[in-house]
Scaffold this motif. Structure first.
Motif, PDB file in Angstrom:
ATOM      1  N   VAL A 176     -41.595 -36.569   0.920  1.00 28.84           N
ATOM      2  CA  VAL A 176     -42.647 -35.678   0.435  1.00 28.84           C
ATOM      3  C   VAL A 176     -42.971 -34.712   1.574  1.00 28.84           C
ATOM      4  O   VAL A 176     -43.651 -35.065   2.540  1.00 28.84           O
ATOM      5  CB  VAL A 176     -43.900 -36.466   0.012  1.00 28.84           C
ATOM      6  CG1 VAL A 176     -44.968 -35.507  -0.523  1.00 28.84           C
ATOM      7  CG2 VAL A 176     -43.544 -37.507  -1.059  1.00 28.84           C
ATOM      8  N   PHE A 177     -42.457 -33.499   1.464  1.00 31.70           N
ATOM      9  CA  PHE A 177     -42.568 -32.510   2.543  1.00 31.70           C
ATOM     10  C   PHE A 177     -43.830 -31.684   2.391  1.00 31.70           C
ATOM     11  O   PHE A 177     -44.110 -31.148   1.305  1.00 31.70           O
ATOM     12  CB  PHE A 177     -41.341 -31.594   2.524  1.00 31.70           C
ATOM     13  CG  PHE A 177     -41.451 -30.409   3.443  1.00 31.70           C
ATOM     14  CD1 PHE A 177     -41.342 -30.566   4.821  1.00 31.70           C
ATOM     15  CD2 PHE A 177     -41.671 -29.129   2.932  1.00 31.70           C
ATOM     16  CE1 PHE A 177     -41.446 -29.472   5.674  1.00 31.70           C
ATOM     17  CE2 PHE A 177     -41.772 -28.039   3.771  1.00 31.70           C
ATOM     18  CZ  PHE A 177     -41.660 -28.207   5.149  1.00 31.70           C
ATOM     19  N   LEU A 178     -44.609 -31.595   3.468  1.00 34.13           N
ATOM     20  CA  LEU A 178     -45.780 -30.729   3.515  1.00 34.13           C
ATOM     21  C   LEU A 178     -45.461 -29.550   4.418  1.00 34.13           C
ATOM     22  O   LEU A 178     -44.889 -29.727   5.503  1.00 34.13           O
ATOM     23  CB  LEU A 178     -47.001 -31.486   4.058  1.00 34.13           C
ATOM     24  CG  LEU A 178     -47.336 -32.848   3.434  1.00 34.13           C
ATOM     25  CD1 LEU A 178     -48.623 -33.393   4.027  1.00 34.13           C
ATOM     26  CD2 LEU A 178     -47.445 -32.749   1.922  1.00 34.13           C
ATOM     27  N   LYS A 179     -45.848 -28.368   4.013  1.00 31.05           N
ATOM     28  CA  LYS A 179     -45.528 -27.160   4.775  1.00 31.05           C
ATOM     29  C   LYS A 179     -46.050 -27.239   6.211  1.00 31.05           C
ATOM     30  O   LYS A 179     -45.465 -26.693   7.142  1.00 31.05           O
ATOM     31  CB  LYS A 179     -46.119 -25.940   4.076  1.00 31.05           C
ATOM     32  CG  LYS A 179     -45.516 -24.611   4.517  1.00 31.05           C
ATOM     33  CD  LYS A 179     -46.069 -23.472   3.699  1.00 31.05           C
ATOM     34  CE  LYS A 179     -45.401 -22.150   4.056  1.00 31.05           C
ATOM     35  NZ  LYS A 179     -43.997 -22.087   3.630  1.00 31.05           N
ATOM     36  N   GLU A 180     -47.144 -27.963   6.392  1.00 29.98           N
ATOM     37  CA  GLU A 180     -47.762 -28.078   7.722  1.00 29.98           C
ATOM     38  C   GLU A 180     -46.845 -28.785   8.725  1.00 29.98           C
ATOM     39  O   GLU A 180     -46.968 -28.591   9.934  1.00 29.98           O
ATOM     40  CB  GLU A 180     -49.089 -28.819   7.632  1.00 29.98           C
ATOM     41  CG  GLU A 180     -48.964 -30.250   7.162  1.00 29.98           C
ATOM     42  CD  GLU A 180     -50.298 -30.836   6.714  1.00 29.98           C
ATOM     43  OE1 GLU A 180     -50.659 -31.901   7.244  1.00 29.98           O
ATOM     44  OE2 GLU A 180     -50.955 -30.238   5.851  1.00 29.98           O
TER      45      GLU A 180
ATOM     46  N   ARG B 276     -37.205 -23.707   6.055  1.00 35.22           N
ATOM     47  CA  ARG B 276     -35.757 -23.893   5.943  1.00 35.22           C
ATOM     48  C   ARG B 276     -35.150 -24.349   7.270  1.00 35.22           C
ATOM     49  O   ARG B 276     -34.243 -25.174   7.278  1.00 35.22           O
ATOM     50  CB  ARG B 276     -35.100 -22.606   5.450  1.00 35.22           C
ATOM     51  CG  ARG B 276     -35.613 -22.225   4.063  1.00 35.22           C
ATOM     52  CD  ARG B 276     -34.628 -21.422   3.282  1.00 35.22           C
ATOM     53  NE  ARG B 276     -35.080 -21.298   1.887  1.00 35.22           N
ATOM     54  CZ  ARG B 276     -34.308 -21.003   0.875  1.00 35.22           C
ATOM     55  NH1 ARG B 276     -33.018 -20.819   1.086  1.00 35.22           N
ATOM     56  NH2 ARG B 276     -34.781 -20.916  -0.341  1.00 35.22           N
ATOM     57  N   SER B 277     -35.673 -23.815   8.356  1.00 40.12           N
ATOM     58  CA  SER B 277     -35.187 -24.256   9.665  1.00 40.12           C
ATOM     59  C   SER B 277     -35.536 -25.723   9.892  1.00 40.12           C
ATOM     60  O   SER B 277     -34.725 -26.501  10.415  1.00 40.12           O
ATOM     61  CB  SER B 277     -35.796 -23.396  10.773  1.00 40.12           C
ATOM     62  OG  SER B 277     -35.369 -22.058  10.659  1.00 40.12           O
TER      63      SER B 277
ATOM     64  N   VAL C 209     -28.602 -32.621   0.282  1.00 41.95           N
ATOM     65  CA  VAL C 209     -30.067 -32.509   0.299  1.00 41.95           C
ATOM     66  C   VAL C 209     -30.487 -31.561  -0.812  1.00 41.95           C
ATOM     67  O   VAL C 209     -30.004 -30.421  -0.876  1.00 41.95           O
ATOM     68  CB  VAL C 209     -30.581 -31.968   1.649  1.00 41.95           C
ATOM     69  CG1 VAL C 209     -32.107 -32.049   1.691  1.00 41.95           C
ATOM     70  CG2 VAL C 209     -29.982 -32.743   2.807  1.00 41.95           C
ATOM     71  N   PHE C 210     -31.373 -32.047  -1.697  1.00 37.59           N
ATOM     72  CA  PHE C 210     -31.873 -31.225  -2.791  1.00 37.59           C
ATOM     73  C   PHE C 210     -33.374 -31.029  -2.607  1.00 37.59           C
ATOM     74  O   PHE C 210     -34.123 -31.999  -2.449  1.00 37.59           O
ATOM     75  CB  PHE C 210     -31.577 -31.885  -4.136  1.00 37.59           C
ATOM     76  CG  PHE C 210     -30.106 -32.112  -4.369  1.00 37.59           C
ATOM     77  CD1 PHE C 210     -29.268 -31.050  -4.670  1.00 37.59           C
ATOM     78  CD2 PHE C 210     -29.560 -33.383  -4.263  1.00 37.59           C
ATOM     79  CE1 PHE C 210     -27.905 -31.251  -4.862  1.00 37.59           C
ATOM     80  CE2 PHE C 210     -28.206 -33.594  -4.450  1.00 37.59           C
ATOM     81  CZ  PHE C 210     -27.372 -32.521  -4.754  1.00 37.59           C
TER      82      PHE C 210
ATOM     83  N   ASN D 117     -24.190 -28.373   1.137  1.00 38.30           N
ATOM     84  CA  ASN D 117     -24.825 -29.683   1.313  1.00 38.30           C
ATOM     85  C   ASN D 117     -26.332 -29.628   1.177  1.00 38.30           C
ATOM     86  O   ASN D 117     -26.986 -30.648   0.992  1.00 38.30           O
ATOM     87  CB  ASN D 117     -24.444 -30.269   2.675  1.00 38.30           C
ATOM     88  CG  ASN D 117     -22.964 -30.593   2.760  1.00 38.30           C
ATOM     89  OD1 ASN D 117     -22.233 -29.998   3.521  1.00 38.30           O
ATOM     90  ND2 ASN D 117     -22.522 -31.542   1.949  1.00 38.30           N
ATOM     91  N   ILE D 118     -26.904 -28.408   1.310  1.00 39.00           N
ATOM     92  CA  ILE D 118     -28.347 -28.242   1.129  1.00 39.00           C
ATOM     93  C   ILE D 118     -28.559 -27.293  -0.046  1.00 39.00           C
ATOM     94  O   ILE D 118     -28.109 -26.146  -0.017  1.00 39.00           O
ATOM     95  CB  ILE D 118     -29.018 -27.674   2.397  1.00 39.00           C
ATOM     96  CG1 ILE D 118     -28.757 -28.594   3.591  1.00 39.00           C
ATOM     97  CG2 ILE D 118     -30.511 -27.497   2.180  1.00 39.00           C
ATOM     98  CD1 ILE D 118     -29.353 -28.093   4.897  1.00 39.00           C
ATOM     99  N   ALA D 119     -29.237 -27.769  -1.103  1.00 51.24           N
ATOM    100  CA  ALA D 119     -29.434 -26.965  -2.309  1.00 51.24           C
ATOM    101  C   ALA D 119     -30.920 -26.840  -2.624  1.00 51.24           C
ATOM    102  O   ALA D 119     -31.598 -27.842  -2.826  1.00 51.24           O
ATOM    103  CB  ALA D 119     -28.697 -27.597  -3.490  1.00 51.24           C
ATOM    104  N   TYR D 120     -31.405 -25.606  -2.661  1.00 52.58           N
ATOM    105  CA  TYR D 120     -32.812 -25.328  -2.971  1.00 52.58           C
ATOM    106  C   TYR D 120     -32.970 -24.960  -4.442  1.00 52.58           C
ATOM    107  O   TYR D 120     -32.193 -24.175  -4.985  1.00 52.58           O
ATOM    108  CB  TYR D 120     -33.329 -24.165  -2.115  1.00 52.58           C
ATOM    109  CG  TYR D 120     -33.475 -24.483  -0.650  1.00 52.58           C
ATOM    110  CD1 TYR D 120     -34.698 -24.886  -0.136  1.00 52.58           C
ATOM    111  CD2 TYR D 120     -32.390 -24.381   0.215  1.00 52.58           C
ATOM    112  CE1 TYR D 120     -34.840 -25.179   1.216  1.00 52.58           C
ATOM    113  CE2 TYR D 120     -32.517 -24.667   1.573  1.00 52.58           C
ATOM    114  CZ  TYR D 120     -33.747 -25.070   2.063  1.00 52.58           C
ATOM    115  OH  TYR D 120     -33.888 -25.360   3.399  1.00 52.58           O
TER     116      TYR D 120
END
Length: 535
Positions: A232-236, A246-247, A266-267, A300-303
């Motif tokens: 669960v990614f938080l922008k902070e 993205r980095s 990675v999705f 390998n990384i799909a947004y």
């Protein structure tokens, strides 16, 4: 090792304690020394200490004042052994009030100290195991609540529980790290090996993101046959490192790849403004996965946001292609099945059909296949057939399955239909299989291995098994293994990990999770409770 702090204003006492016994052989390590309570307090604030051996009579702050301060301001559970050459009632009384572990008179007797240290060590190990068990239980409860929120089928109590551990954020999304099963080096492994690798990725991510362990979860896509780790990614998180999203994610991906060479995808789902909407982000990942599987040039990384607005072709798959595939499945023509599936997926790929229409076409095809089973078995219930095939896997094929996944499904399903035609007798066969499981439950057995051994389609065998025993095969096997583990817990003193291996679990944590699910307590707690009950 149990970390020890010695506090005494007399240097020869401190030195004498250090050489009196071989501390390491009893599981101890003398980490630090102090001449009085004030100096000891500073050490406790900066070092991990498990046991303090302290004198009573010391300048500036005596032993009892020191213990009182530690109990109130640093650790209420710190273990203390008190030393004193002044055996007075008041000292002993106050020491008891502070709940010290023991009280030793100077000069110190070697055997007396050893006996106390052995008792402290045994108590320490019991407490440590109880803490570990509690942590495992808490994590199981937390994961269950978080999964409900991720799936979107939560109640308010689930949401409230999760919010105690994950801070709300106006910009958050769900990220799924998935081990690619089309990579033969991973796909050919046994299930237990795959689970161990998945667990190693999970633990590696926990190590990378130590500041937010509750945002990490694994096994969310288990019902879809995925070996995934969710985040669960938080922008902070990115902002704190002065990075853009993205980095940050790219850097995380590179660190995740460090532990082995298996292909990792990675999705990234779309952003939502609160935890209540996390399920929307999770579901959007299926779209990113779908375009990934239909793409020739796979990243390998799909947004999600890279594919959400891709120009969509509104055309569907040709009806003749679908009719041909259904005919080949019906006739159990394996080579022609594979050719037909390749043609269908090639058309989907070339026309860049939008995800909604991809799902519509594949769903239509799957339901046509189910009707074939009903033709062969007029009493077959469509809902029941879906359940046997696995509704979650069904959804996976419709939303994000690759051509390889669908080919395997179609061939397996064709074999299943062939088995319906033969209409194998279940009576004698299931008796043999039940006996086989009872004798080999500790081995790596599965519906597939049993199907191969007894020449019966594994899906059809699962159908027969569930009808006969009213539970799926994997639940039957887990229940049997846990029952055997209970017998060993009651009749032996074997360690938990040894018992886990003896009943068929190579991963002790996986064993503990299954045990808790069935008994609502850990194996260690069951053993303690059972022994108390016996006495």
């Amino acid at each position: 090792m149990i970390k020890v702090l010695i506090v005494d204003d007399e240097p020869f006492i401190r030195q004498g304690l250090k050489i009196l016994i071989d501390w390491g052989s009893y599981g101890y390590e003398i980490t630090a020394e102090a001449v009085n309570g004030k100096e000891a307090i500073n050490i406790l604030k900066s070092h991990r200490i498990d046991l303090v051996i302290t004198d009573i009579k010391m300048p500036e702050m005596n032993g009892l004042e020191f213990i009182g301060y530690v109990r109130q301001h640093i650790s209420p559970n710190m273990r203390f052994i008190v030393l004193s050459g002044y055996y007075e009632f008041n000292y002993a009384k106050r020491a008891i009030q502070y709940k010290v572990t023991d009280y030793i008179l100077k000069p110190i007797q070697k055997e007396e100290l050893i006996n106390i240290l052995v008792r402290v060590r045994d108590d320490f190990e019991v407490c440590k195991q109880e803490e570990k068990d509690k942590k495992v239980q808490n994590r199981i409860v937390y994961d269950r609540n978080l999964m409900n929120v991720i799936y979107g089928n939560y109640e308010q109590k689930n949401l409230d529980y999760v919010k105690r551990y994950i801070s709300d954020s106006k910009e958050m999304c769900y990220i799924s790290f998935e081990i690619d099963e089309t990579d033969n080096t991973f796909g050919d492994l046994e299930i237990e090996e795959k689970i161990n690798i998945q667990k190693s990725y999970f633990e590696h991510l926990l190590g990378i993101l130590q500041e937010c362990p509750n945002n990490i979860i694994y096994g969310v896509g288990k019902s879809e046959g995925l070996f995934d780790i969710g985040f669960v990614f938080l922008k902070e998180f990115a902002e704190k490192r002065n990075m853009n999203d993205r980095s940050y994610i790219s850097d995380l991906y590179e660190q995740m790849k460090e532990i082995n060479t298996y292909v990792l995808n990675v999705f990234i789902g779309h952003y939502v403004e609160k935890i209540e909407k996390l399920s929307d982000s999770y579901r959007s990942i299926a779209i990113a996965r779908s375009f990934h599987n239909f793409s020739d040039k796979k990243q390998n990384i799909a947004y999600w946001d890279e594919v959400a607005y891709r120009k969509a072709n509104q055309l569907g798959v040709g009806k003749k292609l679908i009719e041909k595939l259904i005919l080949h499945v019906k006739n159990n023509e394996v080579e022609l099945i594979e050719i037909s599936v390749d043609k269908i997926y090639k058309e989907l790929q070339e026309k860049l059909i939008e995800p909604r229409l991809i799902s519509t076409n594949i769903y239509y095809l799957l339901y046509c296949l189910i009707d074939l089973a009903k033709e062969l078995d007029s009493e077959g219930n469509q809902r029941e057939i879906l359940q046997y095939l696995g509704e979650e896997a069904f959804d996976k094929l419709a939303v994000g399955g690759s051509a390889g996944h669908f080919k395997r499904f179609a061939v397996e399903y064709s074999n299943y239909l062939e088995q319906l035609r033969i209409n194998a007798s279940k009576g004698g066969l299931l008796v043999k299989i039940e006996k086989d499981i009872a004798e080999h439950y500790m081995e790596n057995i599965s519906l597939k291995s049993l199907g191969d051994k007894y020449y019966i389609n594994s899906v059809y065998l699962g159908q027969l098994f569930k009808k006969e025993y009213e539970i799926p095969f994997k639940d039957y096997l887990n229940k049997l293994r846990i029952q055997k583990a209970i017998e060993l817990l009651e009749t032996t003193d074997e360690r938990i990990y040894t018992i886990a291996a003896q009943v068929g679990y190579n991963n002790p944590d996986y064993f503990i999770n299954k045990f808790v699910q069935l008994n609502e307590i850990t194996p260690h707690q069951y053993r303690i409770k059972n022994k108390k009950h016996k006495t």
